[in-house]
Design a protein around this motif. Sequence first.
Motif, PDB file in Angstrom:
ATOM      1  N   THR A   1      -9.057   7.827  -8.166  1.00  0.00           N
ATOM      2  CA  THR A   1      -9.753   8.746  -7.268  1.00  0.00           C
ATOM      3  C   THR A   1      -9.160   8.671  -5.873  1.00  0.00           C
ATOM      4  O   THR A   1      -8.946   7.574  -5.352  1.00  0.00           O
ATOM      5  N   MET A   2      -8.896   9.832  -5.279  1.00  0.00           N
ATOM      6  CA  MET A   2      -8.383   9.870  -3.917  1.00  0.00           C
ATOM      7  C   MET A   2      -9.523   9.512  -2.955  1.00  0.00           C
ATOM      8  O   MET A   2     -10.521  10.212  -2.871  1.00  0.00           O
ATOM      9  N   VAL A   3      -9.347   8.404  -2.246  1.00  0.00           N
ATOM     10  CA  VAL A   3     -10.386   7.892  -1.366  1.00  0.00           C
ATOM     11  C   VAL A   3     -10.168   8.325   0.074  1.00  0.00           C
ATOM     12  O   VAL A   3     -11.106   8.671   0.783  1.00  0.00           O
ATOM     13  N   GLY A   4      -8.915   8.281   0.523  1.00  0.00           N
ATOM     14  CA  GLY A   4      -8.627   8.614   1.913  1.00  0.00           C
ATOM     15  C   GLY A   4      -7.156   8.454   2.211  1.00  0.00           C
ATOM     16  O   GLY A   4      -6.299   8.782   1.390  1.00  0.00           O
ATOM     17  N   ARG A   5      -6.845   7.903   3.379  1.00  0.00           N
ATOM     18  CA  ARG A   5      -5.470   7.777   3.840  1.00  0.00           C
ATOM     19  C   ARG A   5      -5.098   6.316   3.982  1.00  0.00           C
ATOM     20  O   ARG A   5      -5.858   5.502   4.504  1.00  0.00           O
ATOM     21  N   ASN A   6      -3.906   5.989   3.509  1.00  0.00           N
ATOM     22  CA  ASN A   6      -3.368   4.637   3.632  1.00  0.00           C
ATOM     23  C   ASN A   6      -2.795   4.473   5.041  1.00  0.00           C
ATOM     24  O   ASN A   6      -1.769   5.062   5.366  1.00  0.00           O
ATOM     25  N   LEU A   7      -3.446   3.674   5.873  1.00  0.00           N
ATOM     26  CA  LEU A   7      -3.019   3.532   7.261  1.00  0.00           C
ATOM     27  C   LEU A   7      -1.751   2.703   7.412  1.00  0.00           C
ATOM     28  O   LEU A   7      -1.116   2.745   8.469  1.00  0.00           O
ATOM     29  N   LEU A   8      -1.372   1.958   6.388  1.00  0.00           N
ATOM     30  CA  LEU A   8      -0.156   1.148   6.469  1.00  0.00           C
ATOM     31  C   LEU A   8       1.063   1.874   5.928  1.00  0.00           C
ATOM     32  O   LEU A   8       2.186   1.446   6.166  1.00  0.00           O
ATOM     33  N   GLY A   9       0.848   2.940   5.174  1.00  0.00           N
ATOM     34  CA  GLY A   9       1.970   3.686   4.633  1.00  0.00           C
ATOM     35  C   GLY A   9       1.967   5.156   4.981  1.00  0.00           C
ATOM     36  O   GLY A   9       2.977   5.835   4.844  1.00  0.00           O
ATOM     37  N   GLY A  10       0.799   5.681   5.413  1.00  0.00           N
ATOM     38  CA  GLY A  10       0.697   7.076   5.796  1.00  0.00           C
ATOM     39  C   GLY A  10       0.412   8.026   4.655  1.00  0.00           C
ATOM     40  O   GLY A  10       0.146   9.202   4.886  1.00  0.00           O
ATOM     41  N   SER A  11       0.440   7.534   3.410  1.00  0.00           N
ATOM     42  CA  SER A  11       0.221   8.407   2.263  1.00  0.00           C
ATOM     43  C   SER A  11      -1.257   8.414   1.878  1.00  0.00           C
ATOM     44  O   SER A  11      -2.082   7.708   2.463  1.00  0.00           O
ATOM     45  N   ALA A  12      -1.586   9.231   0.881  1.00  0.00           N
ATOM     46  CA  ALA A  12      -2.950   9.261   0.366  1.00  0.00           C
ATOM     47  C   ALA A  12      -3.235   7.954  -0.373  1.00  0.00           C
ATOM     48  O   ALA A  12      -2.361   7.406  -1.046  1.00  0.00           O
ATOM     49  N   PHE A  13      -4.465   7.468  -0.255  1.00  0.00           N
ATOM     50  CA  PHE A  13      -4.855   6.229  -0.924  1.00  0.00           C
ATOM     51  C   PHE A  13      -5.685   6.573  -2.151  1.00  0.00           C
ATOM     52  O   PHE A  13      -6.735   7.214  -2.044  1.00  0.00           O
ATOM     53  N   VAL A  14      -5.203   6.183  -3.303  1.00  0.00           N
ATOM     54  CA  VAL A  14      -5.855   6.469  -4.585  1.00  0.00           C
ATOM     55  C   VAL A  14      -6.283   5.151  -5.212  1.00  0.00           C
ATOM     56  O   VAL A  14      -5.504   4.189  -5.254  1.00  0.00           O
ATOM     57  N   TYR A  15      -7.524   5.115  -5.702  1.00  0.00           N
ATOM     58  CA  TYR A  15      -8.044   3.875  -6.278  1.00  0.00           C
ATOM     59  C   TYR A  15      -8.844   4.177  -7.535  1.00  0.00           C
ATOM     60  O   TYR A  15      -9.668   5.097  -7.555  1.00  0.00           O
ATOM     61  N   GLY A  16      -8.597   3.417  -8.576  1.00  0.00           N
ATOM     62  CA  GLY A  16      -9.346   3.519  -9.821  1.00  0.00           C
ATOM     63  C   GLY A  16      -9.415   2.152 -10.479  1.00  0.00           C
ATOM     64  O   GLY A  16      -8.408   1.661 -10.992  1.00  0.00           O
ATOM     65  N   PRO A  17     -10.569   1.473 -10.461  1.00  0.00           N
ATOM     66  CA  PRO A  17     -10.648   0.114 -11.001  1.00  0.00           C
ATOM     67  C   PRO A  17     -10.318   0.025 -12.478  1.00  0.00           C
ATOM     68  O   PRO A  17      -9.756  -0.979 -12.934  1.00  0.00           O
ATOM     69  N   PHE A  18     -10.646   1.062 -13.236  1.00  0.00           N
ATOM     70  CA  PHE A  18     -10.399   1.007 -14.670  1.00  0.00           C
ATOM     71  C   PHE A  18      -8.909   1.134 -14.982  1.00  0.00           C
ATOM     72  O   PHE A  18      -8.379   0.444 -15.857  1.00  0.00           O
ATOM     73  N   ASP A  19      -8.220   2.005 -14.259  1.00  0.00           N
ATOM     74  CA  ASP A  19      -6.776   2.138 -14.450  1.00  0.00           C
ATOM     75  C   ASP A  19      -6.038   0.891 -13.974  1.00  0.00           C
ATOM     76  O   ASP A  19      -5.082   0.446 -14.618  1.00  0.00           O
TER      77      ASP A  19
END
Length: 506
Positions: free
Chosen positions: A108-126
């Motif tokens: 799931t797209m959560v927000g922005r990765n402040l250390l890389g500048g890209s979108a931050f995607v997180y999925g615990p099951f994956d």
Amino acid sequence: MLEERTKRRVMRARFGELSREELRELRKAERRLFIDAHKQEAAQRARVAEQEKAAWRSRDFLPAAGEDGPTALRTSRSFVAPTHRADSGILGLAYPFLADPGLGTKGTMVGRNLLGGSAFVYGPFDLYKEGIISDPNIIISGKVGEGKSTLVKVLTSRGAAFMCRSYVPADVKGEWTGPCRAIGGSAFEIGPGMLARINPLANPIHRPPSISEQEWVITSRNRRAMLLESIAERLLNRELWAMERSALAYALEQVERREQEEPTLAEVVHELFNPQTNSDGKVPDGFSSLAEVATNSREVGHALARLTTGALSGVLDRRSDGVQFDPSDPMVSVDVSRLRGSELLDVVMTCTSSWMESALMDGTDSRRYMIYDEGWRVFARPPLLRRMQEHWKVARNWGISNVLVMHGFGDLQTAGDGGEASRAMAANLVNDSSTVISFRQSGKAVAAAQEMLDLTDTASSLLTRLRRGQSLWRIGQRMSLVQVTRTEREAALFDTDERMVSHGAA
């Protein structure tokens, strides 16, 4: 006389009364003055330079070419570092917090990765499937108003598009009803005067085909016994004695024998006050008479009777009504905000959690979030803390990602009675959670977080400087700095009294 003549020439020059010869002499005099001033400045600079050189020569400095031999400390030759090449994985370990590659695109797209500048995607099951994390459990902490609830709503509501179902067994602040119904889920409200009632001893779903009848009966009985023991110890503020535990188990067995479909708390309390012989006309093993059973049942019965009288009468002690649990719904929540001022709210939360958790023991591999808000209420009671610890350990078998929301890691250090055993149980919750998300913390909470999460000084110093919506994620062995984002529609649904007001996140 000469000075007076010069003044007159100056006056004449201003009004144009000097001849060409007088103007020429005046310019020569000005140049001579300029040259004399320049010579004086040059002489002054030379004197200063000579004084500085004398001062340097009077001190003990290394020679320009350095010392000779093995004690040489410097050289006149310039230093040239050899070129080093490595892949991004090695450079990421050598120079952390410079550029985070993220976790990929699964989730799931959560927000922005402040250390890389890209979108931050997180999925615990994956991530669990790929072996990046060892369990799907999540702990979220932070000061009030920093965006904890919005992060959970973003994760669960957007996760519904990827067949991730979410369950909120105890909505203490009544803030999940809107998001739940907006994505097609079900929201129930219980409390004094409400039509909906939940029987925590009942199973909200029918027996799944994947579970045998005998296994279903044993599982249901164990869940009911564990729930009754937990809330009885919480209400008595002590552990049950061995004979009290046996008397409670016997009362539950008797009620189940008579009411096979849906035993209730009121019936268990009645059985504790009025124990009867079993179907064979005998008293339970370990007791010499019904009088001895009644003696060991009375105090437990009075403790559980607090859930069947007063403000809680009709809320948890009767058969379920007005609550139709559908496991296929994308989100289900139970609103207990009408009981927020009750001293037994933590017991109500435990009862509704047990009722909802029983619907998830169906043996399926569904991706499901179980949201536990106001975690500090559970930490305050060792019996409830033990029950939650057991639920944390079986999360992988049930295909559940437990999400615990709390204010700070200081809640864990003062868990239960503040003793070593309670703190150890609270610490085990953190150890059994591969994902720990920290929003801005206060000074004391930072020290507790650094100790419990083994953070570096750089990472722990960030916790006091994070802005609203920004959080530090520990995912397995990785660290990420994330800015949560939300859309305008989500902002309208997710806003609470603790809403965020900047950076497009809450």
